[in-house]
Design an enzyme around this catalytic site. Structure first.
Site, mmCIF file in Angstrom:
data_model
loop_
_atom_site.group_PDB
_atom_site.id
_atom_site.type_symbol
_atom_site.label_atom_id
_atom_site.label_comp_id
_atom_site.label_asym_id
_atom_site.label_seq_id
_atom_site.Cartn_x
_atom_site.Cartn_y
_atom_site.Cartn_z
ATOM 1 N N GLU B 50 0.879 -1.178 0.000
ATOM 2 C CA GLU B 50 0.000 0.000 0.000
ATOM 3 C C GLU B 50 0.906 1.215 0.000
ATOM 4 O O GLU B 50 1.677 1.403 0.934
ATOM 5 C CB GLU B 50 -0.793 0.087 1.295
ATOM 6 C CG GLU B 50 -1.925 -0.846 1.457
ATOM 7 C CD GLU B 50 -2.539 -0.658 2.860
ATOM 8 O OE1 GLU B 50 -2.301 0.367 3.528
ATOM 9 O OE2 GLU B 50 -3.248 -1.569 3.276
ATOM 10 N N ASP B 61 -5.188 8.638 10.978
ATOM 11 C CA ASP B 61 -3.836 8.196 11.303
ATOM 12 C C ASP B 61 -3.347 8.682 12.651
ATOM 13 O O ASP B 61 -3.574 9.815 13.053
ATOM 14 C CB ASP B 61 -2.858 8.646 10.206
ATOM 15 C CG ASP B 61 -3.046 7.833 8.941
ATOM 16 O OD1 ASP B 61 -3.004 6.588 9.044
ATOM 17 O OD2 ASP B 61 -3.262 8.421 7.875
#
Lengths: 396, 263
Positions: B50, B61
């Site tokens: 990814e 995140d």
């Protein structure tokens, strides 16, 4: 693939751009909002708080001496600065805090820029017995240290955010991270008409009372509707609150004043509609200050409360369809209006609000004598004394 | 479903193991550096990569990926750089991107360029199915796998709709929270995978919080893929030299590769 149902949109703007983890909470909130809107018990509870706690209805003051600098137009101030906690923010906060209780949640989180929404949230949490955590950019905790102390006195935890530009945008990021983690127990009490659906609609509905009251008050006072309604626009909550009940009154101009910072042409500003482009930020499609790669650009304004690189999606829509106009006011123009209102009317406005007042000086001179201009005096300037003293060179 | 992704998951299944999926943002610590780290991940045993498109406001995140994204943004990492990294990768590779950089690049332009660079799909952590109509057609005609992230809080009804919108694999978030290593993998992950399997035949990969061989082994018992991101980035952030960082990444990848094989 089946066409999905489009929810919470204002033309091409609005919608939901969030991690899947938050969808159930947004659906729960949307349902709670809908149920509360048609529940007389909820409405009377909220009205009672408006009356006995906030001090609504807020009054209208005619600013005659100020008007002499605004083409001798009639300047009417909707005094949201006289609300408990000193700004319009309390309207939305009390509504959402009551919804939090209805949803059975015991913890609220909030973001704050100038600290006004944080203070209002901490206040509502104290009143209703909720735990309150406020995320605030580290830069803003310095600019608005008085409000940090107020929140702490009210029993809230203030978390300085040290990532990114360390301002409102980053405080929202951090609040969203908290929400993704604690969504089962926690309500994110968003302070403006941005964010994913249903926030832009929900927050607007709780602020509509400003425009509903003002419309009736102006009619009673002058026998007619105003020629223009002005408000400052950061995220745009006070503006949409006063604009919305006038939208059907097509002859009433709705004018939003954005933070032009050092001037839109310098790139150092927070005038999202005037100087931005459509994009997605914080869960909604709207105008955004962004670069060619879609990265959010840091905004700049002397006013912490307007220092945000996005804007409510309904404003983006009202702009595009031409129902509302948006102009940028520089730091210097805002500070001039700040000083002028203080010295001509004995009212020290918030620096955010001073942008609307600077707009009134322009519009008043354009429309001239006989024009009626309604301004949302969204907040008082006590919190800004230090910033203003520095600006004007007053020793502290 | 994208054929490259399909092959990797089929092969892993035939070997009675889960696929190992590694995440690294493009442009971290430099454009060339990110390519080298990814090569090290692959030489250690990562099956699918990814590539993160760094974004200024990464709300899903935790601190480690945020820090890497800040470095990548200081390097002015653009969509072109992301495609450049993708084209350097020898195994199937997806882009993981928040929505705004994709929209700003242009949905058609983004998917076309990604397909031309050899990309296999896109993971979109903040794109909801309600906002996906243009995305469905662009990814379909460029033969890119669509990957949405589902969470323990998703209702069964919602899981079904989101899984149906996926065409690569389904990304199951192991817990309620943001990316970053955790001491243990929450048992919510296994329950979520079970629920996803009831509504789709697509492979299900588990991410968020996985950082060790033991955790990879545990997740591989019930998932088709194990996703590791922050743990790799942390090694780079903490290493004294580039060489040491690359070696550490390779070692972790080979440890995790043993884990997904039940060892």
């Amino acid at each position: 693939m089946e066409q999905s149902k489009i929810i919470g949109h204002f033309g091409p703007y609005g919608g939901r751009f969030v991690p899947e983890a938050l969808i159930s909470a947004l659906e729960e909130l949307e349902a709670a909002h809908l149920a509360a809107s048609s529940d007389p018990t909820f409405q009377s509870e909220l009205n009672e708080l408006h009356k006995t706690y906030t001090g609504r209805p807020s009054i209208i003051t005619e600013a005659k001496r100020f008007a002499a600098h605004a083409g001798n137009s009639t300047i009417l101030l909707k005094r949201e600065d006289l609300n408990h906690t000193g700004s319009h923010k309390i309207n939305n906060v009390l509504g959402q805090a009551l919804l939090t209780k209805r949803m059975g949640k015991k913890r609220i989180i909030a973001e704050t820029g100038a600290g006004q929404h944080g203070v209002a949230s901490a206040t509502a949490a104290a009143l209703l017995g909720l735990e309150c955590v406020v995320y605030m950019g580290e830069e803003d905790t310095k600019r608005q240290s008085l409000n940090v102390a107020r929140m702490k006195l009210l029993g809230a935890t203030v978390v300085p955010v040290t990532t990114g530009s360390k301002t409102l945008k980053d405080a929202i990021n951090e609040a969203m991270r908290d929400w993704v983690t604690n969504v089962e127990t926690t309500h994110y009490l968003l302070g403006t008409v941005a964010g994913p659906h249903p926030f832009p609609t929900l927050v607007r509905d709780f602020h509509r009372i400003i425009g509903v009251e003002a419309r009736a008050q102006v009619l009673e006072l002058t026998g007619r509707l105003p020629d223009a309604v002005l408000a400052c626009v950061g995220g745009g909550s006070n503006a949409i609150g006063i604009f919305h009940p006038f939208i059907e009154d097509e002859k009433v101009r709705l004018i939003g004043l954005e933070a032009g910072g050092s001037g839109v042409e310098t790139g150092k500003h927070a005038a999202t509609i005037v100087g931005g482009t459509p994009g997605v930020l914080h869960g909604t499609r709207t105008y955004v200050l962004q670069d060619k790669n879609g990265q959010t650009v840091e905004s700049h304004s002397i006013s912490a409360g307007l220092d945000y690189p996005g804007v409510g999606p309904e404003h983006a829509f009202l702009n595009d369809i031409g129902r509302a106009e948006y102009r940028a006011i520089t730091d210097d123009q805002a500070m001039h209006a700040f000083a002028l209102l203080s010295k001509t009317e004995g009212i020290i406005p918030a620096i955010e609000t001073a942008h609307a007042l600077a707009g009134a000086l322009q519009i008043g001179n354009e429309l001239g004598e006989g024009a009626i201009i309604l301004i949302n005096l969204s907040g008082r300037g006590d919190k800004d004394v230090q910033t203003a003293a520095n600006y004007f060179g007053i020793p502290l | 479903m994208n054929s490259k992704l399909q092959e990797v998951f089929a092969k892993a299944k035939s070997e009675n193991r889960a696929a190992l999926i590694g995440y690294m943002p493009a442009g971290f610590p430099t454009l060339e550096g990110s390519k080298e780290i990814i090569a090290a991940m692959i030489s250690g045993g990562v099956d699918i990569v990814e590539v993160g498109f760094p974004y200024s406001d990464p709300v899903m995140d935790g601190p480690v990926i945020q820090q890497a994204a800040e470095v990548a943004l200081r390097n002015q990492t653009s969509a072109t750089d992301v495609f450049n990294v993708i084209s350097s990768i020898s195994v199937p590779a997806l882009v993981m991107s928040y929505w705004n950089p994709i929209e700003r690049t242009g949905v058609e332009s983004f998917t076309k360029s990604l397909a031309q660079s050899g990309g296999a799909g896109v993971i979109t952590p903040d794109l909801t199915i309600e906002e996906s109509n243009e995305w469905y057609s662009a990814t379909d005609h460029n033969q890119l796998g669509r990957v949405y992230v589902v969470a323990p809080s998703s209702s069964d009804e919602r899981l079904e709709k989101v899984a149906q919108a996926c065409s690569g694999f389904v990304y199951a978030a192991s817990l309620m929270g943001v990316t970053g290593a955790r001491a243990t993998v929450s048992d919510a992950a296994e329950k979520l995978v079970e629920r996803v399997r009831k509504v789709t035949t697509l492979p299900v990969a588990v991410g968020l919080g996985v950082s060790t061989r033991e955790q990879a082994k545990q997740v591989a018992r019930y998932a088709d893929g194990v996703i590791v991101g922050s743990a790799f980035i942390k090694l780079i952030l903490e290493s004294a030299s580039e060489k040491e960082g690359l070696e550490a990444v390779k070692v972790l990848a080979s440890e995790l590769a043993k884990g997904v094989r039940g060892a």
